[in-house]
Design an enzyme around this catalytic site. Structure first.
Site, mmCIF file in Angstrom:
data_model
loop_
_atom_site.group_PDB
_atom_site.id
_atom_site.type_symbol
_atom_site.label_atom_id
_atom_site.label_comp_id
_atom_site.label_asym_id
_atom_site.label_seq_id
_atom_site.Cartn_x
_atom_site.Cartn_y
_atom_site.Cartn_z
ATOM 1 N N ASP A 23 0.783 -1.243 0.000
ATOM 2 C CA ASP A 23 0.000 0.000 0.000
ATOM 3 C C ASP A 23 0.818 1.298 0.000
ATOM 4 O O ASP A 23 1.812 1.385 0.714
ATOM 5 C CB ASP A 23 -0.855 0.071 1.264
ATOM 6 C CG ASP A 23 -1.462 -1.253 1.631
ATOM 7 O OD1 ASP A 23 -1.590 -2.106 0.756
ATOM 8 O OD2 ASP A 23 -1.793 -1.434 2.820
ATOM 9 N N TRP A 47 6.010 -10.543 1.330
ATOM 10 C CA TRP A 47 5.495 -9.725 2.427
ATOM 11 C C TRP A 47 5.946 -10.294 3.763
ATOM 12 O O TRP A 47 5.696 -11.458 4.053
ATOM 13 C CB TRP A 47 3.956 -9.722 2.347
ATOM 14 C CG TRP A 47 3.303 -8.883 3.396
ATOM 15 C CD1 TRP A 47 2.917 -7.592 3.263
ATOM 16 C CD2 TRP A 47 2.982 -9.270 4.732
ATOM 17 N NE1 TRP A 47 2.378 -7.128 4.431
ATOM 18 C CE2 TRP A 47 2.412 -8.153 5.356
ATOM 19 C CE3 TRP A 47 3.134 -10.433 5.471
ATOM 20 C CZ2 TRP A 47 1.978 -8.160 6.669
ATOM 21 C CZ3 TRP A 47 2.709 -10.444 6.788
ATOM 22 C CH2 TRP A 47 2.127 -9.323 7.376
ATOM 23 N N ASP A 148 -4.872 0.726 9.839
ATOM 24 C CA ASP A 148 -4.763 1.640 8.689
ATOM 25 C C ASP A 148 -5.383 3.015 8.949
ATOM 26 O O ASP A 148 -6.299 3.454 8.232
ATOM 27 C CB ASP A 148 -5.381 1.007 7.427
ATOM 28 C CG ASP A 148 -4.860 -0.391 7.162
ATOM 29 O OD1 ASP A 148 -3.762 -0.701 7.653
ATOM 30 O OD2 ASP A 148 -5.552 -1.172 6.486
ATOM 31 N N GLU A 206 -10.063 -2.634 4.722
ATOM 32 C CA GLU A 206 -8.678 -2.203 4.823
ATOM 33 C C GLU A 206 -8.498 -0.818 4.196
ATOM 34 O O GLU A 206 -9.218 -0.413 3.289
ATOM 35 C CB GLU A 206 -7.762 -3.202 4.102
ATOM 36 C CG GLU A 206 -7.770 -4.577 4.748
ATOM 37 C CD GLU A 206 -6.629 -5.457 4.259
ATOM 38 O OE1 GLU A 206 -5.835 -5.902 5.097
ATOM 39 O OE2 GLU A 206 -6.531 -5.702 3.046
HETATM 40 C C1 FRU Z 1 -3.647 -3.837 2.882
HETATM 41 C C2 FRU Z 1 -2.982 -4.271 4.171
HETATM 42 C C3 FRU Z 1 -3.309 -3.309 5.288
HETATM 43 C C4 FRU Z 1 -2.145 -3.497 6.227
HETATM 44 C C5 FRU Z 1 -1.001 -3.707 5.263
HETATM 45 C C6 FRU Z 1 0.087 -4.592 5.763
HETATM 46 O O1 FRU Z 1 -2.993 -4.209 1.733
HETATM 47 O O2 FRU Z 1 -3.376 -5.578 4.529
HETATM 48 O O3 FRU Z 1 -4.554 -3.530 5.887
HETATM 49 O O4 FRU Z 1 -1.936 -2.404 7.043
HETATM 50 O O5 FRU Z 1 -1.567 -4.256 4.090
HETATM 51 O O6 FRU Z 1 1.172 -4.588 4.898
#
Ligand code: FRU
Length: 460
Positions: A23, A47, A148, A206
């Site tokens: 993000d 990730w 978020d 999110e």
């Molecule tokens: C959305 C998300 C957010 C979180 C982040 C973690 O893509 O899942 O909700 O903060 O990515 O990387």
């Protein structure tokens, strides 16, 4: 890294020099430069251990990596399956404030997500507050996922919108948004829940966003486990901040393709309110799928070209691509008045912009454009069906509408980043496509079809 030999790396879309991004977490013009912050794993292309990466630019096209803005190094944010999660930045009195979610996993497997603040005098070095987390837990016990924070200023007040799930994102929960208010950015009071659903809109909302347009407010978020999978959706409506009551009057999707998620809006002095998104989605996680092997080039993930936001006459959210992307294109080629029933190989490259002007008024008008075996764009009257194929199998289908009468189909191909649009306001579809060789762009016209003009430009 020698970028010129990289087949997939786009030139107009932001990508990390190396590692994984997801993000966007902030795009701000601060002290003479654009600063971009994003979810980042500098160590490898998957990730985990989320950091906030930071890059700077003077033109929004060429970016220079500026190091890590936030490290996952505190008891409330240091965890390989967590970290400094998404949030937002805001300038106040010459200082930049970053709001983010600290996410950790306790030894018993429980995830703890809390809202945190950090600040910076120069945009490069951030100091985390000794009072973190500033919001240690959600307003009710039934809420698990809580993350978020989007912080905005309205008159002399600050508001924070946080995404949440009542019941759990992976356990059939119900998406929620929570609104908090503050006068000083560090002390926050819970106001209420502007959007609560029965779960049919997704189990977790999110990356929420909240911004004014005209006399309306727009709330957007990216729902998990929505029936259409992961999309960034929005509601236009009226907002009462004192009670957190939001009354929607219009809703839609920010992009009709599969690769547009976690969109966030930013006010840029020269361009107005722009929106950028992670040009992927969660099926990108290796445990969902893993196709699209940019990893061999040492990076994974890209961000969209900024779109200037507005409202259309019918009240829908519109987004016009910043014309910055047009700059690197030249060598225009133009074909006029293509006859019906033609088959044409337009070009073989994966760096082009193509515009096809046609009249949708003619009965039975049909045009098909294909991008190798990866994408097929079928215009039938005013309806355009865009189909993405992965290894020969239909993977996603989007429906776009052409304007009545004189209309145009646009295709922007920036190596692996392909965007198709039919109206510069609301009809976009974004795709990641991984060509093994330059795409063959082919056109075929149907019986009663008039293509008035076909214009193609190449990146210089
Ligand atoms: C959305 C998300 C957010 C979180 C982040 C973690 O893509 O899942 O909700 O903060 O990515 O990387």
């Amino acid at each position: 890294m020698r970028r010129e030999h990289q087949t997939y790396r786009p030139e107009l879309h932001f990508t990390p020099e190396k590692g994984w991004i997801n993000d966007p977490n902030g795009l701000v013009y601060f002290k003479g430069r654009y600063h971009l912050y994003y979810q980042y794993n500098p160590h490898h292309c998957n990730w985990d251990s989320m950091h906030w990466g930071h890059s700077v630019s003077t033109d929004l096209v060429s970016w220079e990596y500026a190091g890590i803005a936030l490290y996952p190094d505190m008891p409330y944010d240091g965890h390989p399956e967590g970290g400094c999660f998404s949030g937002s930045v805001l300038e106040k009195d010459g200082r930049l404030y970053a709001f983010y979610t600290g996410s950790i996993k306790k030894p018993d497997g429980t995830v703890v997500q809390s809202q945190c603040i950090a600040w910076s005098e120069d945009g490069y070095h951030f100091e985390k507050s000794p009072h973190n987390p500033i919001i240690p837990c959600p307003p009710m016990d039934s809420v698990t996922d809580f993350r978020d924070p989007k912080v905005i200023r309205v008159a002399d007040n600050y508001y924070m919108l946080v995404g949440a799930s009542e019941g759990g994102a992976d356990h059939g929960g119900k998406g929620r948004l929570f609104l908090y208010g503050s006068r000083d950015l560090e002390n926050w009071e819970y106001i209420g829940c502007p959007i609560a659903t029965d779960g049919s809109l997704g189990t977790m909302f999110e990356c929420p966003d909240l911004f004014p347009l005209g006399d309306k407010w727009v709330i957007s978020f990216s729902p998990m486990y929505h029936e259409k999978m992961h999309q960034a959706i929005y509601f236009v409506g009226d907002m009462d901040f004192s009670s957190a009551r939001f009354t929607p009057v219009y809703s839609g999707q920010l992009d009709l393709g599969p690769d547009y998620y976690a969109a966030q809006s930013y006010h840029l002095p020269e361009h107005g309110l722009v929106s950028i998104a992670w040009r992927n989605a969660w099926q990108w996680m290796p445990w969902f799928c893993g196709w699209g092997d940019t990893v061999q080039e040492g990076w994974r993930g890209n961000l969209s070209i900024p779109r200037v936001l507005g409202l259309t006459s019918t009240g829908a959210l519109s987004g016009k691509l910043l014309p910055l992307w047009e700059k690197p294109f030249n060598q225009e080629q133009c074909l006029l008045n293509l006859r019906p029933e033609q088959e044409l190989l337009i070009t073989e490259t994966n760096r082009f912009y193509c515009k096809l002007e046609l009249n949708t008024g003619a009965a039975g008008s049909r045009v098909q454009v294909t991008l190798g075996a990866a994408l097929s764009i079928d215009a039938n009257g005013r309806e355009v069906t865009v189909t993405r194929f992965v290894e020969g199998v239909k993977n996603h289908q989007a429906s776009l509408m052409l304007s009545p009468g004189k209309a145009a189909i646009h295709i922007l191909c920036d190596r692996s980043c392909v965007t198709v649009w039919t109206q510069e306001e609301t009809q976009y579809a974004s795709y990641n496509i991984f060509p093994q060789e330059p795409f063959s762009l082919k056109l075929s016209t149907g019986k009663n079809t008039t293509v008035d003009k076909l214009q193609i430009m190449y990146m210089g």
